[in-house]
Scaffold this motif. Structure first.
Motif, short mmCIF file in Angstrom:
data_model
loop_
_atom_site.label_atom_id
_atom_site.label_comp_id
_atom_site.label_asym_id
_atom_site.label_seq_id
_atom_site.Cartn_x
_atom_site.Cartn_y
_atom_site.Cartn_z
N CYS A 116 43.61 41.91 42.27
CA CYS A 116 42.68 42.69 42.80
C CYS A 116 42.67 43.72 43.77
O CYS A 116 43.56 43.43 45.02
N SER A 213 34.08 35.47 40.82
CA SER A 213 34.33 36.97 41.10
C SER A 213 34.53 37.58 40.07
O SER A 213 35.77 37.92 39.57
N ASN A 215 33.03 41.20 39.72
CA ASN A 215 33.33 42.58 40.12
C ASN A 215 33.11 43.72 39.44
O ASN A 215 32.60 44.75 39.98
N ARG A 258 30.01 40.47 42.95
CA ARG A 258 30.71 41.80 42.86
C ARG A 258 31.01 41.89 44.43
O ARG A 258 29.83 41.73 45.35
#
Length: 380
Positions: A116, A213, A215, A258
């Motif tokens: 990420c 997660s 996002n 997010r």
């Protein structure tokens, strides 16, 4: 001065403060500029800093009327932060969690399959390490010292992907066995699914929920921002929702989260998720969360949400344990730059009650003057 006032009206307070300080550096202690600086700092919640500006102001203009109004505003804000519902909730939390943690994060592995752009995982020295069985067992034994009447939630990760741990279900079962009162919360990108994942997941007891997660809500942005396959994650989310709809096994529906970047993509995420999971009902089958962005105390990225300087922090009632046994200051101290201790040589409760952390729980001071809390925008 109009440019500074415009910045303040637009909520661009960091820039307003910087311009005020630059002007004061060039022109000296101008009363009008000091007043603007004081108001900008007060608006940020930096009340101690605003009070120092007032001292400078009254040194050059003792009877300044705008200064007097600013002083009254700062005094009022002191009362507001203490009465804030968030502050009051943490004051109430002292009754049950002054001596015992509310949440305990146990990073069973340091590995993560994602890459990420907003996460410091790639820079961690422990990113290929795993927690030993002996250390994991010791932590559970330490936690058994917490009275069963005290609420406790455990999450089996930190800056890592819990399902990268090949023993994750055995370890969740061990938590259920050793700490039957403890609830479990799982934070995951849900891209990795071990063999028999769903069948084993539904058997985990005391599972509060899974926070995914996610996002990004489309293939292109997801691949660019997280570096993993979008369709696989969506497939796993759908399977979990279907299983929970058929026979609920979590206290709350799956959460799709997010990390905001304060752009239109924050709203786009919500809208696209609703379309992507149109066959499911929001709030019943899933919830959507857009949470504040952190730079991990300067350990990742250069953008973060506004820092709530006037508020304390729920993290003072929690404890996070790295897979090495080291205990960072909180869940945002990814690299352990502000360590509290090490559970390989101390008990979990000894580390939780070190003066540096216990004093914060007792006092519930504003984070403005607390390092590293004054660098963190997170409101848990």
């Amino acid at each position: 001065m109009s440019d500074i006032r415009s910045l303040m009206q637009a909520g661009r307070l960091d820039e307003a403060v910087a311009q005020c300080e630059a002007r004061l550096s060039e022109a000296g202690e101008e009363a009008e500029t000091l007043v603007l600086l004081g108001y900008a700092l007060a608006q940020q919640g930096r009340l101690s800093a605003a009070e120092k500006v007032l001292e400078r102001l009254f040194a050059v203009a003792p009877d300044h009327e705008d200064g007097k109004r600013l002083a009254a505003r700062v005094a009022s804000l002191h009362g507001e932060w203490r009465d804030h519902p968030y502050t009051q909730s943490l004051i109430a939390l002292r009754a049950t969690h002054l001596d015992y943690p509310s949440y305990v994060g146990i990073e069973t592995v340091g590995r993560c399959n994602a890459n990420c752009t907003f996460c410091p995982h790639g820079d961690l020295d422990r990113r290929f390490e795993s927690m030993s069985d002996a250390l994991f067992a010791k932590i559970l034994t330490d936690l058994q010292a917490i009275p069963p009447s005290h609420p406790l939630t455990i999450y089996p990760n930190f800056v890592s992907e819990p399902f990268m741990d090949k023993q994750i279900f055995e370890r969740l079962g061990a938590i259920n066995q050793a700490l039957p009162q403890a609830k479990l919360m799982i934070y995951s990108n849900l891209n990795v699914a071990p063999k028999g994942f769903l069948e084993r997941l539904v058997k985990v007891r005391n599972l509060v929920g899974i926070n995914v997660s996610l996002n990004f809500s489309n293939r292109q942005d997801y691949k660019a921002g997280m570096g993993i396959e979008f369709s696989r994650t969506v497939e796993h989310i759908v399977k979990v929702m279907e299983a929970h709809r058929e026979r609920p096994f979590m206290e709350f529906p799956i959460a799709l989260s997010r990390v905001m970047d304060d752009s239109p993509r924050d709203t786009q995420f919500v809208e696209e998720c609703r379309t992507l999971f149109a066959g499911f009902e929001e709030h019943k089958d899933y919830t959507l969360i857009v949470k504040r962005r952190s730079d991990w105390m300067g350990q990742a990225g250069d953008h973060h949400s506004a820092i709530p300087y006037s508020l304390p922090c729920k993290a003072w009632f929690d404890l996070t344990i790295m897979c090495t046994g080291q205990v960072p200051f909180c869940c945002m101290d990814a690299k352990g730059q502000f360590p509290l201790g090490d559970v390989t040589t101390s008990s979990v409760l000894e580390v939780y009650n070190v003066p540096a952390l216990r004093n914060l729980r007792e006092s519930q001071v504003r984070r403005e003057n607390i390092t590293p809390c004054n660098r963190c925008p997170v409101i848990q």
